[in-house]
Design an enzyme around this catalytic site. Sequence first.
Site, PDB file in Angstrom:
ATOM      1  N   HIS A  99       0.873  -1.251  -0.008  1.00 25.30           N
ATOM      2  CA  HIS A  99      -0.141  -0.024   0.011  1.00 25.30           C
ATOM      3  C   HIS A  99       1.111   1.232   0.108  1.00 25.30           C
ATOM      4  O   HIS A  99       1.991   1.252   0.394  1.00 25.30           O
ATOM      5  CB  HIS A  99      -0.828   0.065   1.228  1.00 25.30           C
ATOM      6  CG  HIS A  99      -0.110  -0.098   2.481  1.00 25.30           C
ATOM      7  ND1 HIS A  99       0.336   1.145   2.963  1.00 25.30           N
ATOM      8  CD2 HIS A  99      -0.191  -0.986   3.458  1.00 25.30           C
ATOM      9  CE1 HIS A  99       1.061   0.745   4.194  1.00 25.30           C
ATOM     10  NE2 HIS A  99       0.783  -0.483   4.460  1.00 25.30           N
ATOM     11  N   ASP A 399       3.773  -4.427   4.320  1.00 27.91           N
ATOM     12  CA  ASP A 399       5.150  -4.788   4.185  1.00 27.91           C
ATOM     13  C   ASP A 399       5.419  -6.207   4.786  1.00 27.91           C
ATOM     14  O   ASP A 399       6.356  -6.874   4.514  1.00 27.91           O
ATOM     15  CB  ASP A 399       5.907  -3.888   5.015  1.00 27.91           C
ATOM     16  CG  ASP A 399       5.210  -3.457   6.463  1.00 27.91           C
ATOM     17  OD1 ASP A 399       4.291  -4.299   6.847  1.00 27.91           O
ATOM     18  OD2 ASP A 399       5.946  -3.079   7.210  1.00 27.91           O
TER      19      ASP A 399
END
Length: 525
Positions: A99, A399
């Site tokens: 994102h 992540d």
Amino acid sequence: MLARNRFILLLVVGVVLAVLSYSVQYLQLVPVSPVESSRSGVGKSRKRVNPVLQTPPATPDPLAGAYRYCNTPNRTQQTWEGHSPADYQLLSVQVMIRHGDRYPLYSIPRTKKPPIDCTLSPNKAPSHPLLSSFISDMAKDGQTDNWDASLTSLARLPNHRSCEMGELTQTGVVQHLRNGQVLRGAYLRGVPLLPASLGSSQVLLETTGKSRTLQSGLALVYGLLPGFSRPALKVRQHWNALFCGRACDCPARQRHLEAEQRRQYRLRVADTRLDRAYVDMAAALGVAPRVLRAANPVDALLCHLCHGLPFPCRVADGSANTSSSPASSCLTPAHLAEIRRQQEEDERERQVAGLYHRYAVLAAQPYLERTAARMELPPAGHPGRRPNLPRHGRPSAHDITMAPLLSALGLEGVAGFPSFAARLVMELWRRPNAGGARDRARAAEEKGKEWGRELRAKRSQDDLFVRVLYNGEDLTFHTTFCRTHPRHTHTPLCPLGKFLRFVRGDIFSPLNATSYQQACLATGP
């Protein structure tokens, strides 16, 4: 007179030679290697290369990595998506993104929250030519029949004047509009590598239950297919951030993660420089060091750095005044640099220890298996192909999704920690004239010859190749499965067979296992 002039001339020449001799002692002549082409198979560059005197490398700047992590959308990128030998056919593209830029997940005690507006406007920076139409199209009410019902309640646009924790910012939206535009330029402009009729019905957007991943994915698809039909777009939610589908139950994975977390803790505790930095920051804010450590201040400090905001200062009388607060009550870039220094040391130690890599293999293999299966799908129109099954996947993740994937592929040391809006692309290519070979094999099979089926299967796989790119850079030959494959050949791509063998067998070698089930149920270290 003549003798006198000769004496003066000899004296001058002697002085000049002495000066030159002294100067040469301090001139370091360094051979300069020719600059290699960034793409294999390209002839040697004939450009003149001016020698540059080499100086001792400066001390690495920990904040340089922090700026790369920000991934601010204000620079032109050199991208290699869509590049291949002539006449090769692109069959599918799998893109995983992290994102975009978000508001911090944690707040620093006794400081004011970063003043960031999460509403979108084409009139504020950073902006993008598609931003206005993206806002308009996403704000419209529309059917979402092809969306998982659990996603319909999520906002399609960031919409808070004062950002909420973890909310996507305008920077994050622009980052992925740019990513989509880059992919559109690579695959759909000029001589299109993907079908010109490619539509949203042929694209599968996969996301977690967080609005920031859904919004990032929508921005990516909009940059790729401006004005796409939202009702036709297939959007699926993954309930686990690892995108592991039905293979999420893996006891050994959690055990390897806990071992890695213990290693990280021991390294942090032993770092006296980091400890002094936390004591100094805690004193500036008037809190206990353990309270500050628990607040994970690096997340908020990176937000200040990425958005060019003054670093936070201690709240006094119910408000924070970053302009008049004494320096001793403020956090500084030096504090962030010290935290980043320790994080970079931890990343190097992590690669050596190998504990994280074992976790990463089990975390990423289910996604890689689904990617491999998607690559093996028959082409559109084939009788064995299920109708309306998207061949082009777009997972929008975190992540904690992408970092294990990079490690499992052997790219951790090359790619580093995933930045905001990082993208990992896997392309599937077919060699030209492969159809003739398959037709000959099919004809042989129809004649009843057993070797015809074997030839067809072998030729089908031999004609297919993969490329792996991270943020536009071709890292195919840095991957574990293709590191030893000769790259300077007439086919500078990696055979699909190598990828399939890796995903379904070789990937488990660090765990002394031969399958995902065996590795997950193992009880050893």
